[in-house]
Structures are given as structure tokens and as C-alpha cells.
Scaffold this motif. Structure first.
Motif, PDB file in Angstrom:
ATOM      1  N   PRO A 170     -27.136  11.961 -13.519  1.00 38.21           N
ATOM      2  CA  PRO A 170     -26.546  13.280 -13.257  1.00 38.21           C
ATOM      3  C   PRO A 170     -25.230  13.445 -13.999  1.00 38.21           C
ATOM      4  N   ILE A 171     -24.922  14.672 -14.376  1.00 40.84           N
ATOM      5  CA  ILE A 171     -23.762  14.933 -15.234  1.00 40.84           C
ATOM      6  C   ILE A 171     -22.466  14.452 -14.602  1.00 40.84           C
ATOM      7  N   VAL A 172     -22.214  14.793 -13.343  1.00 40.12           N
ATOM      8  CA  VAL A 172     -20.949  14.396 -12.710  1.00 40.12           C
ATOM      9  C   VAL A 172     -20.843  12.885 -12.613  1.00 40.12           C
ATOM     10  N   PHE A 173     -21.906  12.231 -12.165  1.00 40.92           N
ATOM     11  CA  PHE A 173     -21.887  10.780 -12.035  1.00 40.92           C
ATOM     12  C   PHE A 173     -21.641  10.121 -13.387  1.00 40.92           C
ATOM     13  N   ALA A 174     -22.292  10.637 -14.433  1.00 39.06           N
ATOM     14  CA  ALA A 174     -22.122  10.069 -15.770  1.00 39.06           C
ATOM     15  C   ALA A 174     -20.694  10.224 -16.270  1.00 39.06           C
ATOM     16  N   HIS A 175     -20.122  11.408 -16.060  1.00 37.47           N
ATOM     17  CA  HIS A 175     -18.772  11.668 -16.572  1.00 37.47           C
ATOM     18  C   HIS A 175     -17.700  10.925 -15.777  1.00 37.47           C
ATOM     19  N   VAL A 176     -17.854  10.857 -14.470  1.00 36.30           N
ATOM     20  CA  VAL A 176     -16.802  10.299 -13.631  1.00 36.30           C
ATOM     21  C   VAL A 176     -16.849   8.777 -13.576  1.00 36.30           C
ATOM     22  N   LEU A 177     -18.046   8.205 -13.469  1.00 39.09           N
ATOM     23  CA  LEU A 177     -18.141   6.770 -13.238  1.00 39.09           C
ATOM     24  C   LEU A 177     -18.862   5.995 -14.330  1.00 39.09           C
TER      25      LEU A 177
END
Length: 305
Positions: A98-105
Motif C-alpha cells: 500500500p502507498i502509505v505503508f511503502a512511503h512511511v515504513l
């Protein structure tokens, strides 16, 4: 008969066309087309009907596919079995997240993995669609609260909660200051707030949708979001919320730093069970050394379950 051409033909037949096979294998369509043409020339028969809107195998193509696809799968499994015993992870590793998970972590994990395993070519695709490991050619997929699927196995790598947040500058009326109703009335009544919502929930958003939250004092409150801005990306929603557009319901992993730094105020966390984030792979494939190494590295995530 050329083994590579036969493998490419079966991939095209399995995935239903040159385009889907090209995306799954990450190989040019022209290369696959050339390989199939070479196979047809060597056999002296037409295997695929050209010009059809959808892939259509000839009678000879269907017979060849049915008699060799099982053999090809066994050969692939044999190769994976050998690779899974390799002491050093190597080869290509494709992951959908997922985009948020990829970008944040995931960016930091990816950098550490690349340094630790230089013989692995790591590719991470940040996308919010539900990717299929077999059809889309992924070794590992990251999913949020996935339904049970007998074709996928894996690990729960992280637990998260959704937080309702707003800019500290946004005026949100206090439930305790709304008249002289009794305490029971206050607990049961709802608070209407201007909200930034995602397009996925836009159809349901409005007076019919409610956010049930647990405040820092342990009280349960009900908020009714009144959409003032609809955005399709959680990253956009987070930025708009920081700018004071309204309240939003967002993953803790995305906004916890903003709350800690005072850029956002937490009105409460969503009531109910925590969100589970899973790393999944095909149950029909052996766990390779490269996938196992990446799963082990995911255990270092903050809040790992």
C-alpha cells in the motif's frame, strides 16, 4: 523444442495474453511474441490465433499447453526448492505494498535490505490495488486487514489503529460544553465536525456515517463527519488536515509524528479491534531464501506484532 520458448508460450497461455504475461514476467511483449513465433516455426503449427481481441489458442496450442503446463510447474517448483536452500539470498524480489505503508515504513527497510543482500534485485511497487501474487508476478504482497485466502500464507507484521485528528488551530466544540444535558445524554449524543474524507468513503460520508472514537480519558464519543474536502490519497488527506481543512480518520503510522510534534491534535482512536498489516505469499510456492530474508527484516518494524 526450445525450453525457453515453451516456457514463454505457457506463460502467455496461463496469463491470457502477451500483455498480462509481459507484466507478470516483466519482459517485453515483443520478446514473448518472438519466442512464441520461434516455437511455432520449430513445430510447424500455429499455436495462437493472431488478431483476436482476446487470446485464443488453436487446437494444437491448447493441446500443447495442457500437456506441458504441469511439467513446467514441476520444473519451476524444483528450481524454487533448490533456491530456498541457497545459503545466500539472490535473484529478483518483487513486492506490492500500500502507498502509505511503502512511503512511511518500507523505504527504510528496503534500503537496509539492499545493503544487506546486494545479490538480490529488490523492486517495490507502491499501489493501493489488491495485487495477485501469481497473476501479477509478485513474490510478496503487503495487505491491510486481508480476508482469509487459502491461496495465500504469511505473517502479521504490524498492528495499527486509526486516529481521528485535526489541526490544533481548528475549532472543535467540546462535547462537555454543549448545554446542560445530563452526563448520560452527553455520552450518547454526537458531535458534528467538518472533515476531510477519502473518495472511497465519499459515497457513505455525511450525516449517515459516524466515527466512534475512544478519547485519551477512556470515554467513547461519536463524531459525525461533514465532508468539506474529498481526496483520493491518504497522503493528501494528511496534508490537508495539517493545513486546517478539517478532521480526518487516518492510520497512526501516518500521523503519529505529526501528533508528537504538535502539528495535529488527536481527538481519539477508532473504537474496535486494531488494524492488522500482513505480508503474504502464494501458498503454492516454497518460501525462497530472498522472501524469508525480507520477512525477517520486517520483524524490526516499530510496533511489530
Amino acid at each position: 523444442m526450445d525450453f525457453t520458448s515453451l516456457a514463454d508460450f505457457n506463460a502467455v497461455a496461463t496469463h491470457g495474453g502477451f500483455g498480462p504475461a509481459s507484466r507478470a514476467l516483466d519482459r517485453p511483449k515483443a520478446t514473448l511474441s518472438r519466442r512464441v513465433a520461434e516455437l511455432e516455426e520449430s513445430l510447424g503449427v500455429r499455436l495462437i490465433e493472431r488478431g483476436a481481441r482476446r487470446l485464443r489458442l488453436t487446437e494444437e496450442g491448447q493441446a500443447l499447453h495442457e500437456r506441458t503446463r504441469g511439467l513446467m510447474a514441476e520444473i519451476q517448483e524444483a528450481g524454487e526448492a533448490v533456491a530456498s536452500r541457497a545459503p545466500v539470498p539472490r535473484g529478483r524480489l518483487r513486492i506490492s505494498a500500500p502507498i502509505v505503508f511503502a512511503h512511511v515504513l518500507l523505504c527504510k527497510i528496503a534500503a537496509r535490505f539492499a545493503l544487506a543482500y546486494p545479490q538480490v534485485e529488490l523492486e517495490i511497487i507502491a499501489e493501493d490495488r489488491v495485487a495477485d501474487p501469481a497473476e501479477d508476478g509478485f513474490d510478496l504482497v503487503i495487505r491491510i486487514d486481508p480476508p482469509r485466502d487459502e491461496l495465500l500464507v504469511g505473517r502479521c507484521i504490524l498492528g495499527d489503529v486509526r486516529m481521528v485528528v485535526a489541526s490544533p488551530l481548528m475549532s472543535v466544540p467540546s462535547p462537555s460544553a454543549r448545554g446542560t444535558e445530563s452526563e448520560d445524554d452527553r455520552r450518547a449524543s454526537a458531535l458534528v465536525v467538518p472533515a476531510v474524507v477519502s473518495s472511497a468513503s465519499a459515497a457513505a460520508a455525511g450525516m449517515s456515517e459516524t466515527w466512534t472514537i475512544v478519547t485519551s480519558t477512556g470515554e467513547t464519543r461519536t463524531l459525525i463527519p461533514t465532508p468539506v474536502l474529498r481526496l483520493s490519497s491518504l497522503l493528501m488527506i494528511r496534508d490537508a488536515t495539517v493545513a486546517g481543512a478539517g478532521a480526518a480518520r487516518l492510520p497512526r503510522l501516518l500521523v503519529e509524528d505529526d501528533v508528537a510534534q504538535g502539528r495535529l491534535a488527536c481527538l481519539g482512536t477508532e473504537a474496535g479491534p486494531p488494524v492488522e498489516i500482513w505480508a503474504l505469499y502464494s501458498s503454492r510456492r516454497l518460501l525462497s531464501a530472498k522472501v524469508r530474508a525480507f520477512l525477517d527484516m520486517l520483524q524490526d518494524l516499530p510496533g511489530h506484532t
